[in-house]
Design an enzyme around this catalytic site. Sequence first.
Site: not given
Ligand code: 5GP
Length: 132
Positions: A38, A95, A102, A108, A110
Amino acid sequence: MTTTAPYDKTNIFARILRGELPCKKVFENEFALAFEDIHPSAPVHVLVIPKGEFVSFDDFAAKASEVMQAGFWRAVGTVARQTGVDKTGYRIVANHGADAHQIVFHFHVHVIGGRQLSSKMANMPKELPQTA
Ligand code: 5GP
């Protein structure tokens, strides 16, 4: 949340998997769902999530079956080819926990590419999203 917290079925990606929240789907099979981040940090920024309850990479690596692990990583490769970044180069990031920032506690990966990425791995993608 600590890195040892149990899986929370209400996390955002669990809700996307159940179809309760929308996503821009890129790929799906029996093992994984992939959708656009997003807040993309590059022209291609896709999140690939396994179809299972895994809090983080550590949880997935320890608990997912061999079939699931193979199927998931194949899906990551498919996403990279499908988005075309296999031809130009890309980065995969997972992460795990607080120090890695995270924020969603469903494992997940990326897939980031579509432009030249920073050579400074430790600074991407959260701290310097404009140069990641
Ligand atoms: P992390 O947990 O690896 O730090 O990152 C989580 C990722 O999920 C972030 O890059 C954030 O932009 C993405 N993200 C968070 N909420 C949503 C959502 O509701 N929809 C989508 N498509 N991505 C999301």
